[in-house]
Design a protein around this motif. Sequence first.
Motif, PDB file in Angstrom:
ATOM      1  N   SER A  60      10.947 -10.798  -0.740  1.00 22.53           N
ATOM      2  CA  SER A  60      11.713  -9.655  -0.203  1.00 22.53           C
ATOM      3  C   SER A  60      12.940  -9.093  -0.954  1.00 22.53           C
ATOM      4  CB  SER A  60      12.327 -10.162   1.438  1.00 22.53           C
ATOM      5  OG  SER A  60      11.223 -10.737   2.141  1.00 22.53           O
ATOM      6  N   ILE A  63      11.602  -6.929  -3.800  1.00 24.70           N
ATOM      7  CA  ILE A  63      10.646  -5.763  -3.160  1.00 24.70           C
ATOM      8  C   ILE A  63      12.041  -4.889  -3.110  1.00 24.70           C
ATOM      9  CG2 ILE A  63       9.898  -4.546  -1.310  1.00 24.70           C
ATOM     10  CD1 ILE A  63       8.126  -7.190  -0.874  1.00 24.70           C
ATOM     11  N   LEU A 120       8.857   3.678  -2.399  1.00 31.12           N
ATOM     12  CA  LEU A 120       9.083   3.312  -0.895  1.00 31.12           C
ATOM     13  C   LEU A 120       7.481   2.823  -0.543  1.00 31.12           C
ATOM     14  CD1 LEU A 120      10.663   2.499   1.217  1.00 31.12           C
ATOM     15  CD2 LEU A 120      10.128   4.878   2.514  1.00 31.12           C
ATOM     16  N   ILE A 121       6.564   3.620  -0.868  1.00 31.18           N
ATOM     17  CA  ILE A 121       5.206   3.314  -0.365  1.00 31.18           C
ATOM     18  C   ILE A 121       4.789   1.920  -1.120  1.00 31.18           C
ATOM     19  CG2 ILE A 121       2.778   4.037  -0.846  1.00 31.18           C
ATOM     20  CD1 ILE A 121       3.655   6.948  -0.052  1.00 31.18           C
ATOM     21  N   ALA A 123       6.463  -0.354  -2.492  1.00 33.11           N
ATOM     22  CA  ALA A 123       7.116  -1.714  -2.048  1.00 33.11           C
ATOM     23  C   ALA A 123       6.526  -2.021  -0.631  1.00 33.11           C
ATOM     24  CB  ALA A 123       8.621  -1.307  -1.661  1.00 33.11           C
ATOM     25  N   VAL A 124       6.374  -1.146   0.385  1.00 30.43           N
ATOM     26  CA  VAL A 124       5.675  -1.517   1.728  1.00 30.43           C
ATOM     27  C   VAL A 124       4.406  -1.788   1.379  1.00 30.43           C
ATOM     28  CG1 VAL A 124       4.936  -0.540   3.853  1.00 30.43           C
ATOM     29  CG2 VAL A 124       7.031   0.494   2.773  1.00 30.43           C
ATOM     30  N   THR A 125       3.579  -1.412   0.463  1.00 31.80           N
ATOM     31  CA  THR A 125       2.280  -2.018   0.464  1.00 31.80           C
ATOM     32  C   THR A 125       2.237  -3.346  -0.108  1.00 31.80           C
ATOM     33  OG1 THR A 125       1.642   0.309  -0.666  1.00 31.80           O
ATOM     34  CG2 THR A 125       0.206  -1.607  -1.445  1.00 31.80           C
ATOM     35  N   TRP A 126       3.227  -3.967  -0.974  1.00 29.08           N
ATOM     36  CA  TRP A 126       3.173  -5.136  -1.439  1.00 29.08           C
ATOM     37  C   TRP A 126       3.612  -6.182  -0.364  1.00 29.08           C
ATOM     38  CZ3 TRP A 126       0.560  -7.025  -5.127  1.00 29.08           C
ATOM     39  CH2 TRP A 126       0.336  -6.398  -6.279  1.00 29.08           C
ATOM     40  N   ILE A 127       4.395  -5.618   0.661  1.00 25.61           N
ATOM     41  CA  ILE A 127       4.611  -6.583   1.808  1.00 25.61           C
ATOM     42  C   ILE A 127       3.307  -6.732   2.629  1.00 25.61           C
ATOM     43  CG2 ILE A 127       5.867  -6.632   4.069  1.00 25.61           C
ATOM     44  CD1 ILE A 127       7.922  -4.468   2.923  1.00 25.61           C
ATOM     45  N   PHE A 128       2.331  -6.101   2.589  1.00 26.48           N
ATOM     46  CA  PHE A 128       1.156  -6.419   3.270  1.00 26.48           C
ATOM     47  C   PHE A 128       0.248  -7.047   2.278  1.00 26.48           C
ATOM     48  CE2 PHE A 128       2.554  -2.587   5.585  1.00 26.48           C
ATOM     49  CZ  PHE A 128       2.853  -2.912   6.856  1.00 26.48           C
ATOM     50  N   PHE A 134       8.657 -10.080   6.070  1.00 24.17           N
ATOM     51  CA  PHE A 134       9.939  -9.427   5.424  1.00 24.17           C
ATOM     52  C   PHE A 134      11.078  -9.140   6.438  1.00 24.17           C
ATOM     53  CE2 PHE A 134      11.720  -5.318   4.263  1.00 24.17           C
ATOM     54  CZ  PHE A 134      12.111  -5.684   2.679  1.00 24.17           C
TER      55      PHE A 134
END
Length: 264
Positions: A60, A63, A120-121, A123-128, A134
């Motif tokens: 986290s 990211i 931002l897209i 970063a969010v993609t890698w969270i999933f 997170f």
Amino acid sequence: MKKYFETSKVMFKTQLAYRFDVITSVVLTVSKILLAYVLWSAIFGTRDTVSGFNMSSMLSYYIISSFLTQLDQSSVIGWQISEEIRNGRFSKYIIKPMGVFRYFTAQTAGISAFLLLFNLIAAVTWIFVFRIDFAITTSGWSIFSAFILILLGLLFMMQINYFIGILAFKFLDTSIFMMIKDNIVQFINGSLIPLTLLPSEITRIMTFFPFYYISYLPSLLLLGRNKNEIVPGLIILSLWNIMFGILNSVTYKTLKFKYDGVGI
């Protein structure tokens, strides 16, 4: 104020013509997170926590810090200023009905705003992708303080890159200054490794310099950590911005008289 906003809008729209730069920025963000995942997977394979971070909180952190680092596009402006001075094209900025520093700051803001969504897209993609738990903070004070620190940090990076850029009035080649700055900043702003992994004495020294508060502290604040450093961070980063604002003003007024408007 409107003319600077229009400058930002123009630079925002200009980025649509340079799709490769956008792709490169996203790839850099993704690559940094991927490398962090590989590295820390190996480290956390034998332990549960490292310096108070578990695997999810460490990823986290990366990211968030990678996202914040890619927001800073002022290095491009620093190189541009140096090149324009060396090639004798800087005169067009002198005669513009705008402050030179404010004009380039508006340019940088337009570029960063355009890249904001794409990074931002990513970063969010890698969270999933990594199925990260997170754990961003819900504290309004921490989020607001992190936002202010981020803005102050971006302003400071603009100040230091602008300073190196205008040194081209005096020095033929400023690339060495840029390379030294980039190498130092990458390490001491916590984008390579969390500074909490360093000896406490070194970390304490770093708190007197602005780079500690550019991405490292905002990243920790967004994770709900280090709230006690908010007020000192805001004061120290503000003072550094004021100091460099004065330095840039004096340096520009002193060195611009060496500029004769012809290229090398």
